[in-house]
Design an enzyme around this catalytic site. Structure first.
Site, PDB file in Angstrom:
ATOM      1  N   ALA A 108     -69.186  57.995  -6.549  1.00 22.08           N
ATOM      2  CA  ALA A 108     -70.132  57.188  -7.466  1.00 22.08           C
ATOM      3  C   ALA A 108     -69.486  56.504  -8.515  1.00 22.08           C
ATOM      4  O   ALA A 108     -68.773  57.162  -8.925  1.00 22.08           O
ATOM      5  CB  ALA A 108     -71.119  58.256  -8.177  1.00 22.08           C
ATOM      6  N   ILE A 139     -66.154  60.814  -8.940  1.00 22.68           N
ATOM      7  CA  ILE A 139     -66.867  60.212  -9.949  1.00 22.68           C
ATOM      8  C   ILE A 139     -65.738  58.861 -10.316  1.00 22.68           C
ATOM      9  O   ILE A 139     -64.630  59.313 -10.828  1.00 22.68           O
ATOM     10  CB  ILE A 139     -67.504  60.422 -11.158  1.00 22.68           C
ATOM     11  CG1 ILE A 139     -68.299  61.860 -10.562  1.00 22.68           C
ATOM     12  CG2 ILE A 139     -68.332  59.634 -11.997  1.00 22.68           C
ATOM     13  CD1 ILE A 139     -69.401  61.507  -9.890  1.00 22.68           C
ATOM     14  N   LYS A 140     -66.063  57.618 -10.305  1.00 25.61           N
ATOM     15  CA  LYS A 140     -65.262  56.719 -10.765  1.00 25.61           C
ATOM     16  C   LYS A 140     -66.009  56.015 -12.140  1.00 25.61           C
ATOM     17  O   LYS A 140     -66.924  55.570 -12.148  1.00 25.61           O
ATOM     18  CB  LYS A 140     -65.035  55.349  -9.825  1.00 25.61           C
ATOM     19  CG  LYS A 140     -64.236  54.127 -10.534  1.00 25.61           C
ATOM     20  CD  LYS A 140     -64.290  53.218  -9.397  1.00 25.61           C
ATOM     21  CE  LYS A 140     -63.469  51.989  -9.986  1.00 25.61           C
ATOM     22  NZ  LYS A 140     -63.345  50.923  -8.920  1.00 25.61           N
ATOM     23  N   THR A 141     -65.195  56.305 -13.268  1.00 27.83           N
ATOM     24  CA  THR A 141     -65.895  55.682 -14.533  1.00 27.83           C
ATOM     25  C   THR A 141     -65.025  55.059 -15.342  1.00 27.83           C
ATOM     26  O   THR A 141     -63.615  54.945 -15.040  1.00 27.83           O
ATOM     27  CB  THR A 141     -66.420  56.918 -15.268  1.00 27.83           C
ATOM     28  OG1 THR A 141     -67.264  56.332 -16.303  1.00 27.83           O
ATOM     29  CG2 THR A 141     -65.595  57.878 -15.729  1.00 27.83           C
TER      30      THR A 141
END
Length: 291
Positions: free
Chosen positions: A172, A202-204
């Site tokens: 995500a 998770i990529k943020t």
């Protein structure tokens, strides 16, 4: 038929030595199926637990942006220096040679452009095609707090459900709306919601204040987005800070392919992520490699 001649009974069973059950130590992923863990082990180096992804999927909504005009000329020389390639299925099939032998994270959301509302995305890839292309994960944006928040979360849920059936991880990617504040509170919310929906990665974005709290509150690995182009020294400092505060890797695009010396920058980022080099040491490496 198998040859039945000269079959000998086994004797060396090492009954005094219990079988080793090697744990899968990637954060939050110990209970996943073998196939999914195998794919995650290709994305995250088992020796370091970290990854350096090369993102060049920007064209799915930006078109031929600076540095991505010719993937075959500008990006292909970087493939061998990346741990993972992140792209769309169209670019994978048309430009990336199958013999490249790098794990691929496929962009799985789309149906938008820079000319309209970015958060209005749909699932743009079937899981059958992801498996057919031998990808190691699929990726989709999640826009918490945006006009199309509900749809973007449903996209993640759809991909997670389909991925669980075939052992395909979902990453995500926390998108930020035009009026959203990029701070710890927002990204803690966005990353946690995505993980709660079942995303395995998770990529943020990295934030200077409180990033370690974002990582601590997220039960699965976080990789940081490179974001807009920064001076090389600043980009390496961002990488080092993120890794030092618990990130499991980076997924960089513009800070690599828009650099004056992309290969040198890739090597410098690798040094930070996998060899714990400081930003200063990595920048020295960049300067030496670009000559």
């Amino acid at each position: 038929m198998a040859d039945l001649d000269d079959i000998k009974d086994g004797k060396d069973f090492r009954t005094d030595q219990p079988q080793k059950n090697i744990p899968f130590t990637l954060k939050g992923c110990g209970a996943l199926d073998w196939g999914m863990q195998s794919r995650l082990s290709r994305i995250f180096n088992p020796k370091t637990g970290k990854t350096v992804m090369l993102a060049f999927d920007h064209g799915y909504f930006q078109g031929p942006t600076t540095g991505l005009e010719r993937i075959d000329i500008n990006i292909a020389p970087l493939f061998e220096h990346a741990d993972v390639l992140m792209c769309t299925r169209g670019i994978l099939r048309s430009v990336v040679p199958p013999a490249t032998n790098r794990p691929v994270v496929l962009r799985a959301s789309g149906a938008n452009s820079i000319l309209a509302e970015l958060s209005n995305e749909a699932v743009a890839l079937s899981m059958d095609d992801a498996v057919r292309l031998n990808s190691c994960a699929v990726a989709a944006q999640v826009y918490i707090g945006s006009e199309y928040e509900h749809q973007s979360i449903k996209n993640i849920i759809q991909l997670v459900d389909a991925g669980m059936k075939v052992g395909m991880p979902t990453m995500a990617v926390t998108g930020v709306g035009k009026d959203m504040v990029r701070d710890q509170r927002y990204f803690s919310l966005a990353t946690r919601i995505a993980a709660e929906m079942g995303a395995q990665i998770i990529k943020t974005y990295y934030v200077e204040k409180g990033f370690e709290r974002i990582v601590a509150g997220c039960p699965v690995p976080i990789v940081i987005a490179g974001g807009k182009k920064l001076p090389e020294r600043e980009a390496l400092e961002m990488c080092w800070q993120a890794i030092d505060q618990g990130a499991s890797g980076v997924d960089m695009g513009r800070n690599i392919f828009q650099s004056d010396h992309p290969v040198a920058m890739m090597k410098a980022v690798q040094a930070v992520v996998h060899h714990n080099e400081t930003a200063d040491r990595a920048y020295e490496l960049y300067l030496s490699e670009k000559q």
